[in-house]
Design an enzyme around this catalytic site. Structure first.
Site, PDB file in Angstrom:
ATOM      1  N   HIS A   1      34.131  42.720  30.254  1.00  0.00           N
ATOM      2  CA  HIS A   1      34.540  43.180  31.500  1.00  0.00           C
ATOM      3  C   HIS A   1      33.357  44.180  32.110  1.00  0.00           C
ATOM      4  CE1 HIS A   1      36.992  45.297  34.293  1.00  0.00           C
ATOM      5  NE2 HIS A   1      38.311  44.810  33.825  1.00  0.00           N
TER       6      HIS A   1
ATOM      7  N   ASP B   1      39.820  40.083  43.619  1.00  0.00           N
ATOM      8  CA  ASP B   1      40.177  39.993  42.199  1.00  0.00           C
ATOM      9  C   ASP B   1      40.277  38.582  41.833  1.00  0.00           C
ATOM     10  OD1 ASP B   1      40.980  40.122  39.513  1.00  0.00           O
ATOM     11  OD2 ASP B   1      42.697  41.514  40.048  1.00  0.00           O
TER      12      ASP B   1
ATOM     13  N   GLU C   1      32.454  39.808  35.180  1.00  0.00           N
ATOM     14  CA  GLU C   1      32.894  39.545  33.906  1.00  0.00           C
ATOM     15  C   GLU C   1      32.643  38.353  33.366  1.00  0.00           C
ATOM     16  OE1 GLU C   1      36.926  41.276  33.762  1.00  0.00           O
ATOM     17  OE2 GLU C   1      36.796  42.281  35.704  1.00  0.00           O
TER      18      GLU C   1
ATOM     19  N   ARG D   1      37.332  53.526  30.864  1.00  0.00           N
ATOM     20  CA  ARG D   1      37.337  53.073  32.272  1.00  0.00           C
ATOM     21  C   ARG D   1      35.841  53.002  32.536  1.00  0.00           C
ATOM     22  NH1 ARG D   1      40.371  49.987  34.915  1.00  0.00           N
ATOM     23  NH2 ARG D   1      42.187  51.322  34.800  1.00  0.00           N
TER      24      ARG D   1
ATOM     25  N   ARG E   1      39.627  46.353  23.145  1.00  0.00           N
ATOM     26  CA  ARG E   1      39.113  47.639  23.812  1.00  0.00           C
ATOM     27  C   ARG E   1      40.218  49.016  23.261  1.00  0.00           C
ATOM     28  NH1 ARG E   1      40.799  47.674  30.070  1.00  0.00           N
ATOM     29  NH2 ARG E   1      43.109  47.305  29.784  1.00  0.00           N
TER      30      ARG E   1
HETATM   31  C1  BG6 Z   1      40.204  43.087  35.909  1.00  0.00           C
HETATM   32  C2  BG6 Z   1      41.334  42.064  36.426  1.00  0.00           C
HETATM   33  O1  BG6 Z   1      39.206  42.233  35.144  1.00  0.00           O
HETATM   34  O2  BG6 Z   1      40.289  44.224  35.417  1.00  0.00           O
HETATM   35  C3  BG6 Z   1      42.229  43.157  37.537  1.00  0.00           C
HETATM   36  O3  BG6 Z   1      40.922  40.884  37.039  1.00  0.00           O
HETATM   37  C4  BG6 Z   1      42.300  44.471  36.820  1.00  0.00           C
HETATM   38  O4  BG6 Z   1      43.213  42.290  37.733  1.00  0.00           O
HETATM   39  C5  BG6 Z   1      41.312  45.007  36.360  1.00  0.00           C
HETATM   40  O5  BG6 Z   1      43.182  45.058  37.704  1.00  0.00           O
HETATM   41  C6  BG6 Z   1      41.323  46.320  35.465  1.00  0.00           C
HETATM   42  O6  BG6 Z   1      42.159  46.263  34.593  1.00  0.00           O
HETATM   43  P1  BG6 Z   1      42.609  47.443  33.578  1.00  0.00           P
HETATM   44  O7  BG6 Z   1      43.729  46.856  32.749  1.00  0.00           O
HETATM   45  O8  BG6 Z   1      41.358  47.919  32.889  1.00  0.00           O
HETATM   46  O9  BG6 Z   1      43.149  48.526  34.537  1.00  0.00           O
END
Ligand code: BG6
Length: 306
Positions: free
Chosen positions: A168, A213, A272, A75, A101
């Site tokens: 992302h 979002d 992103e 994350r 990822r």
């Molecule tokens: C974003 C999405 O790119 O990623 C969201 O638009 C999502 O909907 C977020 O909650 C996080 O995703 P993840 O899979 O890393 O928890």
């Protein structure tokens, strides 16, 4: 995956690039005095940290609760979502945001030129159960006073290959309610929090006052995160990318994520760059596509006293 000693022998760059094992993963540690420092995870080919020398604050946000173990997506930083963004279009049980990822990448090249470290990664997908078509993916990083990332998708098969993707990028900010995002004025977006409502049209800058979002479509322009409290603008130029996703989880969604500190949501925003939903890319046999971003930090002159 090669071990860190072999990687250092083959791809290390004296004082500028070395590889270190951590939690079953390998991190590339980059130090270019006077230009930048960065950390890249080989699991995910994911930039975790990058700070140009002139920037007082880090540019990327990364969760203090994230594990580097190669078991789940890390994350923070800049995960590569590929070859699908969000839920898989046909099989919702597959991992969100694709496989890139959550795979260990191979280092295939490194170099140093004019205070810029180049690192190139490849993904071996031939035996990957989730990628049934012969396709290649390479990520090239150029790390210096600016950071650029290119994701090259190559269809090695005879039938067409359709994919979605995103870089992302999690950005570190002074406070979500004090920033604004420019570059998306007049663009249409899908609000993922109310996806049945159809497309909306952006008017002016984006400001944040709740969970956000959104997937902006046909949005090719550079985005800028204005952060006056930190006296800077983060500029995100892109190429080969039609979509921009803007995300902040706000209070409840942050609390629901086990790898996200409850109180950190004000200090990050994702902007992103990719190709999502109807902006998906179709590659015919032997075709390739490159999607890239280039991030730099503009320091604002202090405003004169009133
Ligand atoms: C974003 C999405 O790119 O990623 C969201 O638009 C999502 O909907 C977020 O909650 C996080 O995703 P993840 O899979 O890393 O928890």
């Amino acid at each position: 995956m090669m071990d860190s000693a072999s990687l250092n022998t083959e791809f290390g760059l004296a004082k500028h690039l070395r590889f270190e094992a951590q939690d079953g993963n390998i991190l590339a540690l980059i130090d270019i005095p006077g230009a930048a420092q960065a950390v890249v995870s080989l699991f995910g080919a994911q930039v975790l940290f990058w700070r140009p020398a002139h920037s007082l604050q880090p540019v990327l946000w990364a969760s203090s609760l994230a594990s580097y173990a190669p078991t789940k997506a890390i994350r923070g930083g800049i995960p590569v979502c590929w070859p699908w963004f969000g839920a898989h279009p046909v099989e919702p049980g597959l991992p969100a945001h694709g496989v890139a990822r959550i795979r260990a990448w191979r280092v295939i090249a490194s170099g140093l030129d004019n205070d810029v470290v180049m690192l190139k990664f490849g993904l071996n997908l031939d035996q990957d159960p989730l990628i049934p078509q012969p396709v290649g993916c390479e990520v090239t990083l150029r790390i210096g006073a600016t950071l650029s990332i290119d994701v090259r998708t190559h269809n090695r098969g005879q039938s067409e290959f359709v994919f979605t993707e995103a870089l992302h990028s999690y950005f570190s900010i002074s406070n979500i309610e004090a920033i604004s995002v420019d570059g998306l004025d007049t663009r249409q977006y899908l609000d993922q929090l109310n996806a049945t409502a159809g497309l909306h049209t952006q008017a002016g800058s984006i400001r944040f006052s709740g969970e956000t979002d959104r997937i902006y479509l046909r949005a090719e322009d550079r985005c800028v995160i204005n952060d006056p409290s930190w006296g800077r603008r983060l500029r995100i130029a892109k190429h080969g990318s039609q979509s921009t996703v803007v995300w902040n989880p706000w209070i409840d969604k942050a609390a629901a994520m086990g790898d996200f500190p409850n109180d950190d949501w004000p200090y990050m925003v994702c902007v992103e760059s990719g190709n999502c939903l109807t902006d998906r890319i179709t590659l015919q046999a032997c075709q390739s596509h490159v999607t890239g971003i280039r991030i730099d930090v503009e320091t604002l002159a202090p405003s004169p006293p009133p």
